[in-house]
Motif scaffolding. Structure first.
Motif, PDB file in Angstrom:
ATOM      1  N   VAL A 139       0.867  -1.184   0.000  1.00 10.80           N
ATOM      2  CA  VAL A 139       0.000   0.000   0.000  1.00 10.80           C
ATOM      3  C   VAL A 139       0.905   1.236   0.000  1.00 10.80           C
ATOM      4  CG1 VAL A 139      -1.715   1.325   1.294  1.00 10.80           C
ATOM      5  CG2 VAL A 139      -1.843  -1.178   1.247  1.00 10.80           C
ATOM      6  N   VAL A 140       0.707   2.108  -0.978  1.00 13.34           N
ATOM      7  CA  VAL A 140       1.483   3.344  -1.024  1.00 13.34           C
ATOM      8  C   VAL A 140       0.512   4.501  -0.843  1.00 13.34           C
ATOM      9  CG1 VAL A 140       3.028   4.794  -2.393  1.00 13.34           C
ATOM     10  CG2 VAL A 140       3.149   2.296  -2.610  1.00 13.34           C
ATOM     11  N   ASP A 141       0.693   5.241   0.256  1.00 19.03           N
ATOM     12  CA  ASP A 141      -0.191   6.349   0.586  1.00 19.03           C
ATOM     13  C   ASP A 141       0.624   7.640   0.559  1.00 19.03           C
ATOM     14  OD1 ASP A 141      -1.743   8.291   1.871  1.00 19.03           O
ATOM     15  OD2 ASP A 141      -2.806   6.764   3.044  1.00 19.03           O
ATOM     16  N   LEU A 142       0.374   8.451  -0.456  1.00 15.83           N
ATOM     17  CA  LEU A 142       1.172   9.677  -0.621  1.00 15.83           C
ATOM     18  C   LEU A 142       0.864  10.688   0.477  1.00 15.83           C
ATOM     19  CD1 LEU A 142       3.109  11.565  -2.122  1.00 15.83           C
ATOM     20  CD2 LEU A 142       1.264  12.095  -3.735  1.00 15.83           C
ATOM     21  N   ASP A 143      -0.402  10.821   0.817  1.00 15.96           N
ATOM     22  CA  ASP A 143      -0.761  11.804   1.840  1.00 15.96           C
ATOM     23  C   ASP A 143      -0.057  11.506   3.160  1.00 15.96           C
ATOM     24  OD1 ASP A 143      -2.007  14.038   2.833  1.00 15.96           O
ATOM     25  OD2 ASP A 143      -3.742  12.908   3.563  1.00 15.96           O
ATOM     26  N   LYS A 144      -0.077  10.248   3.558  1.00 13.04           N
ATOM     27  CA  LYS A 144       0.597   9.854   4.807  1.00 13.04           C
ATOM     28  C   LYS A 144       2.100   9.673   4.627  1.00 13.04           C
ATOM     29  CE  LYS A 144      -3.048   7.013   6.923  1.00 13.04           C
ATOM     30  NZ  LYS A 144      -3.299   5.582   7.157  1.00 13.04           N
ATOM     31  N   GLN A 145       2.562   9.672   3.389  1.00  8.94           N
ATOM     32  CA  GLN A 145       3.966   9.399   3.048  1.00  8.94           C
ATOM     33  C   GLN A 145       4.408   8.069   3.672  1.00  8.94           C
ATOM     34  OE1 GLN A 145       5.016  14.136   3.181  1.00  8.94           O
ATOM     35  NE2 GLN A 145       6.719  12.724   3.456  1.00  8.94           N
ATOM     36  N   GLU A 146       3.652   7.047   3.319  1.00 13.10           N
ATOM     37  CA  GLU A 146       3.866   5.749   3.953  1.00 13.10           C
ATOM     38  C   GLU A 146       3.703   4.600   2.957  1.00 13.10           C
ATOM     39  OE1 GLU A 146       2.306   5.024   8.195  1.00 13.10           O
ATOM     40  OE2 GLU A 146       0.978   3.841   6.899  1.00 13.10           O
TER      41      GLU A 146
END
Lengths: 196, 475
Positions: A139-146
């Motif tokens: 899972v790549v979450d840009l908003d969370k930078q995670e």
């Protein structure tokens, strides 16, 4: 589409360091005057034999990885030439996230202009993903930078400018043109060229 | 607090500083000179047209055709239709947007990074961009010059600016010089440097080259060094301007002249220096006193050895790094080489003297020095592609062309040619080439082609012997 926020997918493991842009898109495909249609030529010399048949031992030709949108790779991805055709080819092929310990500067910059997110993780984190992403989703979450995979999650750094451009899919030129007065003012103070 | 040369150029060009930290604090940097060519500009022009935008400063934008152009007889039409369309597209775009174009048949045509300096477009203290990674070449004049992608080309067209985050400053200081050491050239300096820092050693940085090893070099030699900064991963290369720089600029057609130029020189001389070495973020020291001719053996520009050495064993090259070892094994396989064999035992099929790295007048003069009274080996096909029409004319006036031709070299028209093989000049699969270009990537000079990066004088000597030789022994 020039924006990106979130993806959940398995990865294509490209276990090679220093992949240069001459490999990503060889020079014979730089002669087009458009931005689309480069996907079939992505990694051309690694994907095809001389007679045009597919080389089955290359990961991009492996059916197990077909349709995956995350490319997992090693240090210094995208080194060499400034050709944005390399990014256009990845995009056209369907890749929208790249994960590696490091990227070449010009290539890294070119990604953001085309809605591709290059994620820099620590070498051991990338190693963990290589071990697990074959069967597990990332899972790549840009908003969370995670980036998360299995029971692990890794945070990544990205500058706020690039993040905002991608999250909102902004037209960078349009934004800069709003600063017309600042550019005009700079030009009025500038001599023959601004080194004086 | 002191500033580096790079800090000063940067500070001079900040149009607007984003202060909102959430927006990442980029700076909007003004671009003094925008160079374009036929390969990376068409999509940028198309983007402008799509949005109904104009080129803000056509007077600061200069175009040439170099990547696709044939190096043989130019009076006949370009056979490759895709190349021809790309060249025609540039011609039409320059016409529509009012941009000066040095077309294929122009007496000023040449490789973009060769003609910029020779026309006097490249000046100290400038910011220069081009949709080509070897734009770093222009840093030899103390200009901040960097390669950009096509989206950024479009951005510069429309705004004459670029958003950037300031790179770090890496100082590489050379002690010892290559002066009075025949057979050693600037190419050997930069190859040995990349060998030491690696191809990603410069990522995120601008490299300032300094020390006696640099100040004693000519402009042509300095350009060779800065040209290959990108091969070390750097954003740009820089050399502080001095009398050698100023003498080069005087009399160039697009450079200022007379009192105006002298005033600018006064300013450049006093301002464009690094205040103190401690201002750099990182420093590397290199000693040139033991430098010997360099030859690349692998498929990236850090895979280099001395001409006196043997092809390395992957585990020795990798020094414990698993990824590097895999990469070295792959490189040896691609290059068709066995570890432990002296590089001087490797036979070659082709020689290419050319490219934005090594196709200036001094490079050709240097190579010709070992060709007088000698002939190219019967097993070798050798060619010289001057960097520009001006270089070609100057070489012909000196009779350099006759030396090359008499020795058995092909003497061609100017362009990028077999550095990247977008025109018909390419290697056949498994052909081995001693090349003065900048990249030995797989397939770079032709599918399956095997590139060994060397200096012009090493390439000339290899052409004669049909294999690599320690050219120092010829003096």
């Amino acid at each position: 589409m020039k924006y990106f926020k979130f993806i959940c997918d398995k990865a294509i493991p490209l276990d090679i360091i220093n992949v240069d842009t001459d490999q990503i898109i060889p020079k014979q495909f730089l002669k087009m005057v458009k931005k689309e249609g480069y996907g079939e030529f992505l990694f051309y010399n690694w994907r095809y034999q001389d007679d045009g048949t597919l080389l089955t031992d290359f990961v991009l030709n492996d059916k197990r990885y077909s349709g995956r949108r995350i490319l997992l790779t090693r240090d210094n991805f995208g080194s060499g030439s400034s050709r944005e055709h390399a990014v256009w080819a990845l995009k056209d092929f369907g890749i929208i996230v790249l994960i590696a310990p490091s990227f070449a500067d010009i290539f890294y910059n070119n990604c953001f202009k085309n809605g591709i997110l290059p994620v820099k993780l620590k070498s051991q984190e990338v190693e963990f993903l290589f071990k697990n992403s074959e069967n597990e989703e990332i899972v790549v979450d840009l908003d969370k930078q995670e980036v998360a995979c299995c029971d692990q999650s890794f945070s990544f750094l990205i500058n706020g400018f690039n993040k905002r451009m991608l999250m909102q899919g902004l037209d960078e030129i349009g934004l800069t043109l709003e600063l017309e007065s600042a550019i005009g003012e700079y030009e009025s103070k500038r001599g023959i060229h601004s080194s004086t | 607090m002191g500033r580096t040369l790079f800090d000063k150029i940067w500070d001079n060009h900040v149009v607007y500083q984003e202060k909102d930290a959430a927006h990442g604090n980029p700076s909007l940097i003004y671009i003094d000179c925008h160079l374009i060519h036929e390969v990376t500009s068409p999509q940028a022009f198309a983007g402008l047209k799509q949005h109904g935008r104009k080129v803000r400063r056509p007077d600061l934008t200069f175009a040439t055709m170099d990547h696709n152009v044939p190096t043989t007889n130019r009076s006949i039409p370009v056979i490759d239709s895709d190349s021809s369309i790309q060249m025609h597209t540039l011609r039409e775009n320059c016409n529509e947007f009012g941009i000066t174009l040095f077309d294929m048949l122009s007496p000023q045509q040449g490789i973009v990074h060769v003609i910029g300096p020779e026309l006097g477009l490249t000046l100290p203290g400038m910011t220069i961009v081009c949709g080509d990674s070897h734009t770093s070449t222009h840093g030899a004049f103390g200009a901040f010059a960097l390669g950009i992608g096509t989206s950024d080309v479009e951005h510069v067209f429309a705004t004459q600016c670029l958003w950037m985050h300031k790179p770090k400053s890496l100082n590489i200081k050379f002690s010892g010089t290559i002066s009075h050491r025949p057979g050693i050239s600037a190419k050997d300096i930069i190859l040995s440097t990349i060998r030491q820092i690696g191809i990603s050693g410069g990522i995120g940085s601008v490299i300032e080259y300094s020390g006696d090893g640099i100040s004693t070099l000519s402009m042509d030699q300095r350009m060779t060094i800065c040209n290959m900064s990108i091969e070390g991963g750097a954003r740009a290369g820089l050399i502080a301007p001095d009398d050698v720089t100023f003498d080069y600029i005087r009399g160039r057609p697009f450079a200022p002249s007379g009192e105006k130029l002298e005033k600018m020189i006064e300013y450049w001389e006093s301002f464009l220096t690094t205040d103190s070495e401690t201002c750099h973020d990182k420093s590397v020291k290199m000693d040139l006193s033991r430098l010997v001719p360099q030859v690349s053996w692998g498929t990236n520009p850090s895979m280099v050895i001395d001409v006196t050495e043997n092809i390395p064993y992957p585990e020795v090259f990798a020094d414990g790094n698993v990824e590097q070892e895999k990469s070295a094994k792959r490189a040896l396989e691609y290059m068709g080489l066995e570890p432990g064999v002296p590089i001087t035992e490797i036979n070659i099929d082709r020689v290419f003297i050319g490219s934005c790295t090594n196709a200036r007048l001094e490079d050709l003069v240097d190579a010709s020095r070992v060709l007088e009274g000698r002939t190219v080996s019967s097993s070798v096909n050798a060619m010289v592609v001057p960097g520009s029409q001006s270089v070609k004319r100057a070489a012909e006036e000196k009779g350099i062309d006759r030396i090359f031709k008499k020795a058995g070299f092909d003497w061609r028209e100017s362009g990028c040619s077999m550095c990247l093989g977008m025109n018909p000049d390419i290697l056949a699969p498994k052909q081995r080439c001693a090349s003065t270009s900048n990249r030995n990537f797989e397939g770079r000079q032709g599918f399956g082609g095997r590139t060994h990066l060397v200096s012009p004088i090493m390439a000339a000597a290899a052409a004669v012997e049909g294999k690599f030789v320690d050219v120092r022994e010829w003096f």
